[in-house]
Write a protein that holds these residues in place. Structure first.
Motif, PDB file in Angstrom:
ATOM      1  N   PRO A  98       2.426  10.619   3.161  1.00  0.00           N
ATOM      2  CA  PRO A  98       3.407  10.548   4.256  1.00  0.00           C
ATOM      3  C   PRO A  98       2.839  11.009   5.601  1.00  0.00           C
ATOM      4  CG  PRO A  98       4.295  11.749   2.363  1.00  0.00           C
ATOM      5  CD  PRO A  98       2.907  11.379   2.005  1.00  0.00           C
ATOM      6  N   GLN A  99       1.903  11.994   5.565  1.00  0.00           N
ATOM      7  CA  GLN A  99       1.406  12.555   6.829  1.00  0.00           C
ATOM      8  C   GLN A  99       0.657  11.520   7.671  1.00  0.00           C
ATOM      9  OE1 GLN A  99       0.998  13.794   3.858  1.00  0.00           O
ATOM     10  NE2 GLN A  99       1.120  16.028   3.785  1.00  0.00           N
ATOM     11  N   ILE A 100      -0.002  10.594   7.017  1.00  0.00           N
ATOM     12  CA  ILE A 100      -0.827   9.661   7.796  1.00  0.00           C
ATOM     13  C   ILE A 100      -0.239   8.255   7.801  1.00  0.00           C
ATOM     14  CG2 ILE A 100      -3.002  10.907   7.478  1.00  0.00           C
ATOM     15  CD1 ILE A 100      -3.599   8.699   5.303  1.00  0.00           C
ATOM     16  N   ARG A 101       0.994   8.092   7.302  1.00  0.00           N
ATOM     17  CA  ARG A 101       1.499   6.729   7.151  1.00  0.00           C
ATOM     18  C   ARG A 101       1.609   5.993   8.493  1.00  0.00           C
ATOM     19  NH1 ARG A 101       5.874   9.888   7.543  1.00  0.00           N
ATOM     20  NH2 ARG A 101       7.681   9.031   8.644  1.00  0.00           N
ATOM     21  N   ILE A 102       2.103   6.701   9.520  1.00  0.00           N
ATOM     22  CA  ILE A 102       2.317   6.019  10.804  1.00  0.00           C
ATOM     23  C   ILE A 102       0.981   5.498  11.349  1.00  0.00           C
ATOM     24  CG2 ILE A 102       3.132   6.293  13.180  1.00  0.00           C
ATOM     25  CD1 ILE A 102       5.415   6.281  11.271  1.00  0.00           C
ATOM     26  N   ALA A 103      -0.058   6.334  11.232  1.00  0.00           N
ATOM     27  CA  ALA A 103      -1.381   5.904  11.708  1.00  0.00           C
ATOM     28  C   ALA A 103      -1.834   4.649  10.982  1.00  0.00           C
ATOM     29  CB  ALA A 103      -2.389   7.028  11.513  1.00  0.00           C
ATOM     30  N   VAL A 104      -1.616   4.639   9.659  1.00  0.00           N
ATOM     31  CA  VAL A 104      -2.024   3.465   8.882  1.00  0.00           C
ATOM     32  C   VAL A 104      -1.186   2.246   9.272  1.00  0.00           C
ATOM     33  CG1 VAL A 104      -2.165   2.511   6.564  1.00  0.00           C
ATOM     34  CG2 VAL A 104      -2.883   4.851   6.968  1.00  0.00           C
ATOM     35  N   PHE A 105       0.133   2.436   9.414  1.00  0.00           N
ATOM     36  CA  PHE A 105       0.995   1.311   9.802  1.00  0.00           C
ATOM     37  C   PHE A 105       0.547   0.719  11.139  1.00  0.00           C
ATOM     38  CE2 PHE A 105       4.938   3.259   7.487  1.00  0.00           C
ATOM     39  CZ  PHE A 105       4.296   3.039   6.282  1.00  0.00           C
ATOM     40  N   VAL A 106       0.297   1.592  12.091  1.00  0.00           N
ATOM     41  CA  VAL A 106      -0.083   1.106  13.421  1.00  0.00           C
ATOM     42  C   VAL A 106      -1.393   0.325  13.348  1.00  0.00           C
ATOM     43  CG1 VAL A 106      -0.838   1.829  15.718  1.00  0.00           C
ATOM     44  CG2 VAL A 106       1.184   2.847  14.711  1.00  0.00           C
ATOM     45  N   MET A 107      -2.315   0.835  12.518  1.00  0.00           N
ATOM     46  CA  MET A 107      -3.596   0.141  12.385  1.00  0.00           C
ATOM     47  C   MET A 107      -3.389  -1.250  11.767  1.00  0.00           C
ATOM     48  SD  MET A 107      -7.103   1.794  11.284  1.00  0.00           S
ATOM     49  CE  MET A 107      -6.618   2.321   9.659  1.00  0.00           C
ATOM     50  N   ILE A 108      -2.541  -1.314  10.756  1.00  0.00           N
ATOM     51  CA  ILE A 108      -2.267  -2.609  10.112  1.00  0.00           C
ATOM     52  C   ILE A 108      -1.650  -3.580  11.125  1.00  0.00           C
ATOM     53  CG2 ILE A 108      -0.756  -3.732   8.426  1.00  0.00           C
ATOM     54  CD1 ILE A 108      -1.153  -1.235   6.655  1.00  0.00           C
ATOM     55  N   ILE A 109      -0.635  -3.094  11.843  1.00  0.00           N
ATOM     56  CA  ILE A 109       0.050  -3.958  12.805  1.00  0.00           C
ATOM     57  C   ILE A 109      -0.925  -4.424  13.886  1.00  0.00           C
ATOM     58  CG2 ILE A 109       1.864  -4.012  14.563  1.00  0.00           C
ATOM     59  CD1 ILE A 109       3.377  -1.957  12.774  1.00  0.00           C
ATOM     60  N   ALA A 110      -1.715  -3.493  14.414  1.00  0.00           N
ATOM     61  CA  ALA A 110      -2.651  -3.852  15.476  1.00  0.00           C
ATOM     62  C   ALA A 110      -3.660  -4.884  14.990  1.00  0.00           C
ATOM     63  CB  ALA A 110      -3.368  -2.604  15.990  1.00  0.00           C
ATOM     64  N   SER A 111      -4.118  -4.742  13.733  1.00  0.00           N
ATOM     65  CA  SER A 111      -5.084  -5.711  13.202  1.00  0.00           C
ATOM     66  C   SER A 111      -4.462  -7.101  13.140  1.00  0.00           C
ATOM     67  CB  SER A 111      -5.527  -5.324  11.798  1.00  0.00           C
ATOM     68  OG  SER A 111      -5.982  -4.018  11.788  1.00  0.00           O
ATOM     69  N   PHE A 112      -3.241  -7.182  12.622  1.00  0.00           N
ATOM     70  CA  PHE A 112      -2.622  -8.505  12.496  1.00  0.00           C
ATOM     71  C   PHE A 112      -2.345  -9.124  13.866  1.00  0.00           C
ATOM     72  CE2 PHE A 112      -1.421  -7.204   8.079  1.00  0.00           C
ATOM     73  CZ  PHE A 112      -2.190  -8.173   7.460  1.00  0.00           C
ATOM     74  N   VAL A 113      -1.946  -8.294  14.817  1.00  0.00           N
ATOM     75  CA  VAL A 113      -1.708  -8.825  16.166  1.00  0.00           C
ATOM     76  C   VAL A 113      -3.005  -9.418  16.728  1.00  0.00           C
ATOM     77  CG1 VAL A 113      -1.177  -8.201  18.543  1.00  0.00           C
ATOM     78  CG2 VAL A 113       0.255  -7.364  16.694  1.00  0.00           C
ATOM     79  N   THR A 114      -4.109  -8.686  16.532  1.00  0.00           N
ATOM     80  CA  THR A 114      -5.380  -9.184  17.044  1.00  0.00           C
ATOM     81  C   THR A 114      -5.776 -10.476  16.350  1.00  0.00           C
ATOM     82  OG1 THR A 114      -5.960  -6.866  17.271  1.00  0.00           O
ATOM     83  CG2 THR A 114      -7.695  -8.438  17.670  1.00  0.00           C
ATOM     84  N   VAL A 115      -5.520 -10.550  15.043  1.00  0.00           N
ATOM     85  CA  VAL A 115      -5.821 -11.787  14.313  1.00  0.00           C
ATOM     86  C   VAL A 115      -5.008 -12.947  14.901  1.00  0.00           C
ATOM     87  CG1 VAL A 115      -5.501 -12.955  12.106  1.00  0.00           C
ATOM     88  CG2 VAL A 115      -6.537 -10.690  12.171  1.00  0.00           C
ATOM     89  N   VAL A 116      -3.698 -12.714  15.093  1.00  0.00           N
ATOM     90  CA  VAL A 116      -2.846 -13.771  15.649  1.00  0.00           C
ATOM     91  C   VAL A 116      -3.339 -14.170  17.043  1.00  0.00           C
ATOM     92  CG1 VAL A 116      -0.534 -14.223  16.565  1.00  0.00           C
ATOM     93  CG2 VAL A 116      -0.798 -13.237  14.300  1.00  0.00           C
ATOM     94  N   GLU A 117      -3.739 -13.179  17.829  1.00  0.00           N
ATOM     95  CA  GLU A 117      -4.223 -13.464  19.173  1.00  0.00           C
ATOM     96  C   GLU A 117      -5.483 -14.338  19.132  1.00  0.00           C
ATOM     97  OE1 GLU A 117      -5.424 -10.055  21.389  1.00  0.00           O
ATOM     98  OE2 GLU A 117      -5.545 -11.174  23.269  1.00  0.00           O
ATOM     99  N   MET A 118      -6.397 -13.999  18.225  1.00  0.00           N
ATOM    100  CA  MET A 118      -7.636 -14.786  18.139  1.00  0.00           C
ATOM    101  C   MET A 118      -7.355 -16.205  17.672  1.00  0.00           C
ATOM    102  SD  MET A 118     -10.640 -12.145  16.962  1.00  0.00           S
ATOM    103  CE  MET A 118      -9.922 -11.385  15.539  1.00  0.00           C
ATOM    104  N   ILE A 119      -6.427 -16.331  16.722  1.00  0.00           N
ATOM    105  CA  ILE A 119      -6.095 -17.680  16.233  1.00  0.00           C
ATOM    106  C   ILE A 119      -5.451 -18.502  17.355  1.00  0.00           C
ATOM    107  CG2 ILE A 119      -4.580 -18.939  14.651  1.00  0.00           C
ATOM    108  CD1 ILE A 119      -5.126 -16.749  12.596  1.00  0.00           C
ATOM    109  N   ILE A 170       0.810  -1.211   0.000  1.00  0.00           N
ATOM    110  CA  ILE A 170       0.000   0.000   0.000  1.00  0.00           C
ATOM    111  C   ILE A 170       0.847   1.267   0.000  1.00  0.00           C
ATOM    112  CG2 ILE A 170      -1.997  -1.061   1.140  1.00  0.00           C
ATOM    113  CD1 ILE A 170      -0.479   0.893   3.533  1.00  0.00           C
ATOM    114  N   LYS A 171       2.178   1.129  -0.114  1.00  0.00           N
ATOM    115  CA  LYS A 171       3.022   2.300   0.132  1.00  0.00           C
ATOM    116  C   LYS A 171       2.717   3.468  -0.801  1.00  0.00           C
ATOM    117  CE  LYS A 171       7.065   0.528  -2.440  1.00  0.00           C
ATOM    118  NZ  LYS A 171       6.623  -0.846  -2.771  1.00  0.00           N
ATOM    119  N   GLY A 172       2.243   3.199  -2.039  1.00  0.00           N
ATOM    120  CA  GLY A 172       1.946   4.295  -2.956  1.00  0.00           C
ATOM    121  C   GLY A 172       0.664   5.029  -2.616  1.00  0.00           C
ATOM    122  N   ALA A 173      -0.252   4.338  -1.923  1.00  0.00           N
ATOM    123  CA  ALA A 173      -1.593   4.885  -1.703  1.00  0.00           C
ATOM    124  C   ALA A 173      -1.687   5.754  -0.456  1.00  0.00           C
ATOM    125  CB  ALA A 173      -2.604   3.746  -1.626  1.00  0.00           C
ATOM    126  N   VAL A 174      -0.650   5.734   0.362  1.00  0.00           N
ATOM    127  CA  VAL A 174      -0.760   6.431   1.644  1.00  0.00           C
ATOM    128  C   VAL A 174       0.132   7.669   1.656  1.00  0.00           C
ATOM    129  CG1 VAL A 174      -0.411   6.193   4.119  1.00  0.00           C
ATOM    130  CG2 VAL A 174      -1.261   4.274   2.798  1.00  0.00           C
TER     131      VAL A 174
END
Lengths: 210, 209
Positions: free
Chosen positions: A64-85, A58-62
């Motif tokens: 620079p100003q909001i990239r960190i917010a998007v990265f954190v959201m992506i990471i948090a989602s995957f962590v939650t997925v791993v936790e549920m699994i 997704i690097k082209g679509a985001v």
């Protein structure tokens, strides 16, 4: 950057546990046995690979100003997925690792790789970088876990059933628990063990340089 | 324009993330709930043998508050075991509030006649190697409670040997066993005084109030 360069950096030169010293909190807290180390190592590697791949895609679509917010959201989602699994398929391990699964979100190594590598490279390289950085972290967890488990409890690979099911397993009993070095199991043992590992790595590096 | 774009991108990613999470949650929810129940039942069956009762132990529960005897400001859960509708035993998740590393959460199985059917430490933060001998993985100490009652040992005997009681002590850790013994003793006193009431109360909801 070539694939072998990525591998060499992730596993050795820039190892997150030994050189970058990122993610120290889970590393020190969970490395009291091999099985715990393997469990957190696999979970971290899964999150890191998935987040690196996604960030790279997704690097082209985001902007620079909001990239960190998007990265954190992506990471948090995957962590939650791993936790549920994990809670569905490795419940005992999930209970032991407890708070350290959700805390993978705060492992700086993951946001660090997203920002420093995945947002500048293609998906394949980013996936490889995530996988190998995760493995580099897992290896430190496992070595430190083995070191502390042997010294502290006199066993290796105890409670293996948490990962593979079956009856409770005592692992390889090397010597009685009574002779164990209590210090190795407590937090100071984690710091001392990690310090020794870093010293060993630096020693090897110096030897190979000269 | 830039602001709107950023908002749009964030919204799209939030929606995607939410969809992914909802999907995985839906797939794993049932199995997780099953695991949690199985885990609960497994620990309950450690202190009360499953042959002695025939009701659904993990849902026949009441919540009781008694800071002095059950050691917690929060209501504790009591699981009620019955056979053919008659009370058999209760498993009380009481707390030893004064452990060395903070509260020690216990499950105390008490037969209707007031004898202990078993005790286990569920969570604790006692010193590894010293106080953690209350775990069955470390020593058999906690099994010594089984079969004891208020009648089997006098008030003074509910203590470690060092204090003139009947229970073994741990080398280097006296606070932990003292705290557990006191909590179990208090639980027995509470049960003796309230057992009829415990079994008569209507069943609580599954969630903690």
């Amino acid at each position: 950057m070539t694939y072998s360069q990525i591998a060499k950096r992730a596993l050795w030169q820039d190892n997150p546990g030994l050189v970058q010293l990122l993610g120290l909190c889970p590393l020190l807290a969970v490395s009291n046995s091999v099985v715990n180390g393997v469990g957190l190592g696999i979970a971290t590697t899964m999150v890191l690979t998935a987040s690196n791949t996604t960030v790279s895609l997704i690097k082209g679509a985001v902007q620079p100003q909001i990239r960190i917010a998007v990265f954190v959201m992506i990471i948090a989602s995957f962590v939650t997925v791993v936790e549920m699994i994990m809670s569905a398929y490795f419940y005992d391990l999930y209970r032991v690792l407890g708070i350290f699964i959700p805390l993978i979100v705060t492992n700086c190594a993951i946001l660090g790789r997203a920002e420093a590598f995945a947002s500048k490279h293609d998906p394949l390289r980013s996936a490889l970088d995530g996988l190998l950085t995760g493995l580099g972290f897992a290896l430190v967890l496992i070595v430190l876990g083995a070191f502390r488990e042997i010294l502290g409890q006199g066993t290796l690979l105890s409670q293996l059933q948490m990962m593979f099911g079956g009856p409770p397993s005592p692992g390889l009993v090397l010597f009685g628990e009574k002779q164990g070095l209590l210090l190795a199991l407590m937090p100071p043992g984690a710091f001392l063990g990690l310090g020794l590992l870093i010293a060993a790595k630096n020693f090897i590096d110096e030897r190979t340089d000269s | 324009m830039k602001v709107i774009n950023g908002t749009l991108v964030l919204t799209v990613f939030a929606a995607l993330a939410a969809t992914l999470l909802a999907f995985v949650h839906d797939k794993t929810e049932e199995r997780t709930a099953f695991n949690e129940r199985a885990y609960l039942l497994r620990s309950l069956n450690l202190v009360l043998s499953p042959e002695t009762y025939d009701n659904d132990l993990s849902s026949d529960i009441v919540h009781i508050s008694d800071l002095d005897y059950l050691g917690s400001t929060e209501p504790v859960t009591v699981y009620r075991a019955r056979r053919n509708g008659q009370p058999v035993a209760a498993i009380i998740s009481s707390v030893a509030p004064d452990g060395y590393g903070g509260p020690i959460r216990l499950i105390v199985g008490v037969n209707y006649d007031g004898t202990l059917s078993g005790v286990r430490a569920v969570t604790h933060r006692e010193t590894p190697g010293l106080g953690d001998k209350i775990e069955t993985a470390r020593s058999d100490w906690i099994l010594d409670f089984t079969g004891r009652s208020l009648e089997s040992s006098s008030r003074e005997e509910w203590a470690i040997r060092q204090d003139g009681g009947v229970f073994d002590q741990f080398t280097g850790a006296s606070i932990t066993p003292r705290s557990v013994i006191k909590a179990v003793h208090n639980t027995l006193i509470y049960f003796a005084a309230h057992r009829a009431e415990i079994f008569e109360r209507p069943q609580s909801d599954h969630e903690t109030p």
